[in-house]
Write a protein that holds these residues in place. Sequence first.
Motif, mmCIF file in Angstrom:
data_model
loop_
_atom_site.group_PDB
_atom_site.id
_atom_site.type_symbol
_atom_site.label_atom_id
_atom_site.label_comp_id
_atom_site.label_asym_id
_atom_site.label_seq_id
_atom_site.Cartn_x
_atom_site.Cartn_y
_atom_site.Cartn_z
ATOM 1 N N CYS A 15 34.184 2.688 36.419
ATOM 2 C CA CYS A 15 32.930 3.049 37.060
ATOM 3 C C CYS A 15 32.517 1.980 38.065
ATOM 4 O O CYS A 15 32.226 2.261 39.218
ATOM 5 C CB CYS A 15 31.889 3.181 35.959
ATOM 6 S SG CYS A 15 30.558 4.234 36.368
ATOM 7 N N ARG A 16 32.545 0.725 37.620
ATOM 8 C CA ARG A 16 32.109 -0.358 38.501
ATOM 9 C C ARG A 16 33.061 -0.549 39.670
ATOM 10 O O ARG A 16 32.647 -0.882 40.781
ATOM 11 C CB ARG A 16 31.978 -1.672 37.712
ATOM 12 C CG ARG A 16 30.856 -1.696 36.704
ATOM 13 C CD ARG A 16 29.513 -1.351 37.289
ATOM 14 N NE ARG A 16 29.036 -2.266 38.310
ATOM 15 C CZ ARG A 16 28.282 -3.326 38.076
ATOM 16 N NH1 ARG A 16 27.925 -3.634 36.850
ATOM 17 N NH2 ARG A 16 27.876 -4.098 39.062
ATOM 18 N N PHE A 17 34.353 -0.335 39.409
ATOM 19 C CA PHE A 17 35.312 -0.526 40.495
ATOM 20 C C PHE A 17 35.147 0.546 41.574
ATOM 21 O O PHE A 17 35.012 0.242 42.762
ATOM 22 C CB PHE A 17 36.750 -0.509 39.949
ATOM 23 C CG PHE A 17 37.768 -0.503 41.050
ATOM 24 C CD1 PHE A 17 37.960 -1.635 41.839
ATOM 25 C CD2 PHE A 17 38.519 0.628 41.334
ATOM 26 C CE1 PHE A 17 38.873 -1.639 42.871
ATOM 27 C CE2 PHE A 17 39.438 0.630 42.365
ATOM 28 C CZ PHE A 17 39.615 -0.499 43.143
ATOM 29 N N PHE A 18 35.130 1.810 41.152
ATOM 30 C CA PHE A 18 35.017 2.865 42.160
ATOM 31 C C PHE A 18 33.631 2.879 42.795
ATOM 32 O O PHE A 18 33.463 3.362 43.907
ATOM 33 C CB PHE A 18 35.391 4.224 41.564
ATOM 34 C CG PHE A 18 36.877 4.398 41.467
ATOM 35 C CD1 PHE A 18 37.622 4.634 42.608
ATOM 36 C CD2 PHE A 18 37.543 4.270 40.258
ATOM 37 C CE1 PHE A 18 38.997 4.762 42.551
ATOM 38 C CE2 PHE A 18 38.918 4.401 40.189
ATOM 39 C CZ PHE A 18 39.648 4.649 41.331
ATOM 40 N N GLU A 19 32.666 2.320 42.103
ATOM 41 C CA GLU A 19 31.340 2.207 42.693
ATOM 42 C C GLU A 19 31.366 1.299 43.927
ATOM 43 O O GLU A 19 30.659 1.540 44.896
ATOM 44 C CB GLU A 19 30.374 1.654 41.642
ATOM 45 C CG GLU A 19 28.941 1.654 42.072
ATOM 46 C CD GLU A 19 28.080 0.922 41.060
ATOM 47 O OE1 GLU A 19 27.559 1.592 40.174
ATOM 48 O OE2 GLU A 19 27.972 -0.311 41.154
ATOM 49 N N LYS A 20 32.224 0.269 43.881
ATOM 50 C CA LYS A 20 32.325 -0.616 45.043
ATOM 51 C C LYS A 20 32.827 0.149 46.263
ATOM 52 O O LYS A 20 32.341 -0.040 47.379
ATOM 53 C CB LYS A 20 33.281 -1.777 44.751
ATOM 54 C CG LYS A 20 32.691 -2.834 43.868
ATOM 55 C CD LYS A 20 33.681 -3.982 43.741
ATOM 56 C CE LYS A 20 33.352 -4.846 42.548
ATOM 57 N NZ LYS A 20 34.534 -5.578 42.070
ATOM 58 N N LEU A 21 33.807 1.021 46.046
ATOM 59 C CA LEU A 21 34.299 1.843 47.148
ATOM 60 C C LEU A 21 33.224 2.841 47.578
ATOM 61 O O LEU A 21 33.060 3.129 48.762
ATOM 62 C CB LEU A 21 35.570 2.583 46.724
ATOM 63 C CG LEU A 21 36.747 1.677 46.378
ATOM 64 C CD1 LEU A 21 37.891 2.481 45.801
ATOM 65 C CD2 LEU A 21 37.222 0.927 47.611
ATOM 66 N N PHE A 22 32.502 3.333 46.599
ATOM 67 C CA PHE A 22 31.419 4.273 46.877
ATOM 68 C C PHE A 22 30.381 3.649 47.817
ATOM 69 O O PHE A 22 29.915 4.284 48.759
ATOM 70 C CB PHE A 22 30.768 4.696 45.554
ATOM 71 C CG PHE A 22 29.635 5.663 45.708
ATOM 72 C CD1 PHE A 22 29.879 7.026 45.737
ATOM 73 C CD2 PHE A 22 28.333 5.219 45.831
ATOM 74 C CE1 PHE A 22 28.830 7.923 45.887
ATOM 75 C CE2 PHE A 22 27.281 6.110 45.975
ATOM 76 C CZ PHE A 22 27.534 7.466 46.006
ATOM 77 N N VAL A 23 30.025 2.379 47.559
ATOM 78 C CA VAL A 23 29.010 1.711 48.381
ATOM 79 C C VAL A 23 29.447 1.658 49.831
ATOM 80 O O VAL A 23 28.663 1.948 50.742
ATOM 81 C CB VAL A 23 28.777 0.261 47.916
ATOM 82 C CG1 VAL A 23 27.695 -0.387 48.737
ATOM 83 C CG2 VAL A 23 28.439 0.202 46.469
ATOM 84 N N VAL A 24 30.703 1.244 50.037
ATOM 85 C CA VAL A 24 31.205 1.129 51.405
ATOM 86 C C VAL A 24 31.100 2.485 52.091
ATOM 87 O O VAL A 24 30.581 2.615 53.213
ATOM 88 C CB VAL A 24 32.667 0.637 51.384
ATOM 89 C CG1 VAL A 24 33.273 0.699 52.767
ATOM 90 C CG2 VAL A 24 32.740 -0.772 50.832
#
Lengths: 479, 348
Positions: free
Chosen positions: A55-64
Motif C-alpha cells: 500500500c505504502r509503496f504504490f501510494e508513492k507512485l500514486f502521488v506522482v
Amino acid sequence: MTTSDLSAFISRLDFAWITTFHIIYPPLTIGLAAMLFIAEWRWVATQDPYWYRLCRFFEKLFVVNFGAGVATGVTMEMAFGILYGPFSQAAGPFFGQVLGYETITAFMYEAGFIGLMLFGWGKISRGMHLFATFNVAFASTLSAFWILDANSWMQTPGGVTLKDGVFQISDWAKAILNPDFLYAMPHMVVASIELSLCFVAAVSAWYILGRRHVALFRRALLWSVLTLIVVAPLQIWLGDGLGRVVAHDQPAALAAMEGHYNTLTPTGQPNTGWHVVAWPNAKGDGTVWAITIPHVLSLLETHSWNGTVPGLNDFPKDQRPPVVIPFYAFRAMVAIGGVLFLVALWAAWLAVRGRLSVERIASNRWFLRALIVSGFLPYLAVWTGWWTREIARQPWVVYGLMRTRDGVSHLSAAAAIFWLVGFMLFELMVWGGAWYFFAKVIRRGPDLDSPIPAPGTESLGHLETDPDEDEEAGYFRPV
Amino acid sequence: MNTLTHTQDMLAFAWWIALSVSVLLYIMLDGADLGAGILTLFLGDEDERGAVMAAMAGTWDANETWLVVAGGVLFGTFPFVYGSAFTYLMVPLALVLWGIMTRAVALEFRHLAEPRWRRFSDWAFGLSSLGTTFFGGVAVGAALKGFPMTHPAHGIPTYVGGALRFLSPFSLWTGAAAVLAVMLAGGLFIRARFKRGEPIRDHVARWTDPAFYAALACVAITVGWSALIFPWAAQKWFGPQFWIWGVLLIAALFATARMRRATRDERDLAAILWFNLTVAILGVAMIATMYPWLVPNTWTIYSGASPQVSMITFTLAMAGFFPVMVMYNWYQLWVFRARISKLVSYHD
C-alpha cells in the motif's frame, strides 16, 4: 484553407494536445486508488504487513501520478472557455452544469481526502485512514462519471433543443443518461481499472524479474493478473457494446472508423467487407488498397451475415469525418484489448500449472517480460480510443447539432500557436517529470523498515506531545 | 437580453454569491501559499525552502480546489460569461495555468529530486508562484475593464478583439499589486506555520513591515485609480450611498490595525485572521461595487446566467454537496494544523 480555418484547426490541435496529455493520469488515479483501498482494507482486516508495505509503496507512485493529473487537469476546466468559447456558451446550460458537478462532487471531494490519505498515516486512526482512501477512490470514479457524461452527451446529444443559439435542456434524464453514456462510462471506468492492473503487474514483474522482494510483489502481481482475467474480457464486451451504439447513433463516425466508403458493392449488394488494413485514395471516396474480409463488418455491427451498414457515401461530403486516424487508432485500441486478454489467459494457465508460486514465479522470464510491456499498452489504448472517439465525431462538436468550426473561439492563428507551443513545453515537462520520478521510486524500491503505525497511538499533529507548544494547543491553520 | 424568470433572477444572484465566496476563499487560502512561494525566492537555505513547501504540502491541493470550484460555478451557471471572458483572458490564463502546473510539479516531486536538480526546481517553484500571482492579478484587472463582443441577431454574443487586448497599464498594475499583497499573506503564513525560535520566522518578520506598507499603498493606489477610470465605481462610491463605502473602509482599516497589533504581539493566528478579514471586506466591497455587473460594461449577473438555472440544481449543490465538502476540508486543515520546524522532511 482560409485563415479562420487555419486558426480553427490549430485550436483543435490545442485541445487535442491538452486532453491527450491529461488523460495519461486520471485512469491510473482511478484504478490505483481502488487497488490501494483494497490493499489497505486487507491490511486492516488481516494485519498482514505485506499489504501495508504494498500500500505504502504504490501510494508513492500514486502521488506522482496524482500531482501530474491535477497539474494538467486544472487547465482542462479553463480550456473550454478559452478555446471553445461559443461552444461553452451554447452548451453551458447542460455541459457546464455537468462539469460544475464534477468539480464539486469529485475534484473538491477528492482534494478533501487526498491530503489525509497521503499525510495522515499515524495521525488519524486506521479506520479513519481507510475511510479517507475509500473516499479518494470513490471521488475519482465519480469524476469519471461526470466527465464521461459531458463527453458522451457531445456524441449523442439527447434531451435538448437548440433555441436562440443555446442548448436548452428539455429532459434532464434523457440528457444525462444518453445512449452513448451507458456504454462509454463503464468502458472508461473499466479501462482505468485495466490500466492500473497492468501497471501494478508490470512494476511487480520488474522486481520479480530482478529477483528483488519476490514474495512481496508476487502478491501484487497475482492479485492483478487474476483480476485481469475478469476485467479484460469485460472490457472487450463493453467495447463491442459501445461500437454498436456508435453504429446506431453516429453512423458516419462508424463508417470512418471502419474505412467503410460504400454502402453497396458495385453490383448493388450490401457491402459487408471489413478492412483489416486499408489506405484511402486521394479523392477520399474509396481505398487505394485494402485487405478485406467479407461479411465481418455486417457480423460486427448488425450481428447478421448480410446486414447493411451505411457507408460514407450515404452522407453529404461536408458531414464526413476524417478516416485515417479513427481507422488506425480504433484498430490499435482493439488489438491492445485482445493482447491484454491473451496475457491474462497466459497468467491463468501458469497459475493453474502452479508456476506462479513464490519459488517458481521468477523463472517465467518471458511471461514477466510480457507483463512489463503490457504495462505500457493500456496507455496507448486509452490514447487511441479517445482519438477515435473525438476525431470520428468531426465535423461536429455536438454531433449533428453544432459544427466544430462554429464552436471554436475567434482566436488568431498566432494565439492558437502560442497556446500549443506553451502547453507542449509544460506538459512534456510534467510527463517527463512523472516518468522520471516513477522510475526513481521504482528503482529505490519499497520501504520495508520503517515502523508500521500501531493502532491507538495516533495524535492530531505534535501538539499534545510538544511541551513548548502548550499555550498554543488551540492552534489550527485558519481558513 | 434577459430571459430569466423572477425565481431564476434570485437563483442567479445566489449563485453569484457562491461564485464570489469561492473566488475570495481561493484568494485567501492560496494567496498565502503563493506568497510563501514567492518568499522562497529570497531564502538562501535549501532546507528552509523545503520546509516552506512542506508547510503547504497537505493543503495546497485543497486550497487550489476553490479556483476550480469558481471555474465550475462560472461554467455551470454563467456559461455566457465563461465562454467569452476566458477567450478574452486567454494569454494571462495560459500563463497562470503554466504557473500552476510548474508549481504543482515542483512541490509534489521535490522530495524525489536529486540535490543538484533541487536548486532548479526550487527556482521553478518560486518563479511559478510569482508568475501565477502576477498574471492572476493581470487577469482580474483586465476583467474589470470589460471587453468588446459580437452582436449577433440570434444567439449569444461572444468575444472579439484579439489576444493582447488584456494588456493595459491598469492590468499590469493590478498584477504587480497582487504580488505585493500575497507576499504579506505569505509572510504571515510562514510566521504562523513555523515553530518559535526558527530563524526563518525572524527572517520573515523583517519582511512583514515593508510588505505591509507596500500592500497598503497598493490598495490605496488601486482604489484611487479605479475611481478615476471606472465610472461605474465612482458613481457608487461618491453617490448618495457614499456612507456605505465609508463604513466598509472604516471596517477594513480597523481590521488592518488589529492585524498589525496581532503581528507585533506574535499572535500569528490572529494576525492571519484579521488580515483575511481585511481581504474579505475589500473583496466584498469590490464585488458589491461591480453589482449588477459580473464583468463591468459587458455581462451582468442576469444577462450572463444560464437560462436554465433551476431551484433543483441549486439546492442539490448548496444544501447537499457544498456543506459536506466544506466539512471535509475543514477536518483536513485541522489534522495538519501543527507547527513545524525547518528540518521537517516532506514525506515522513
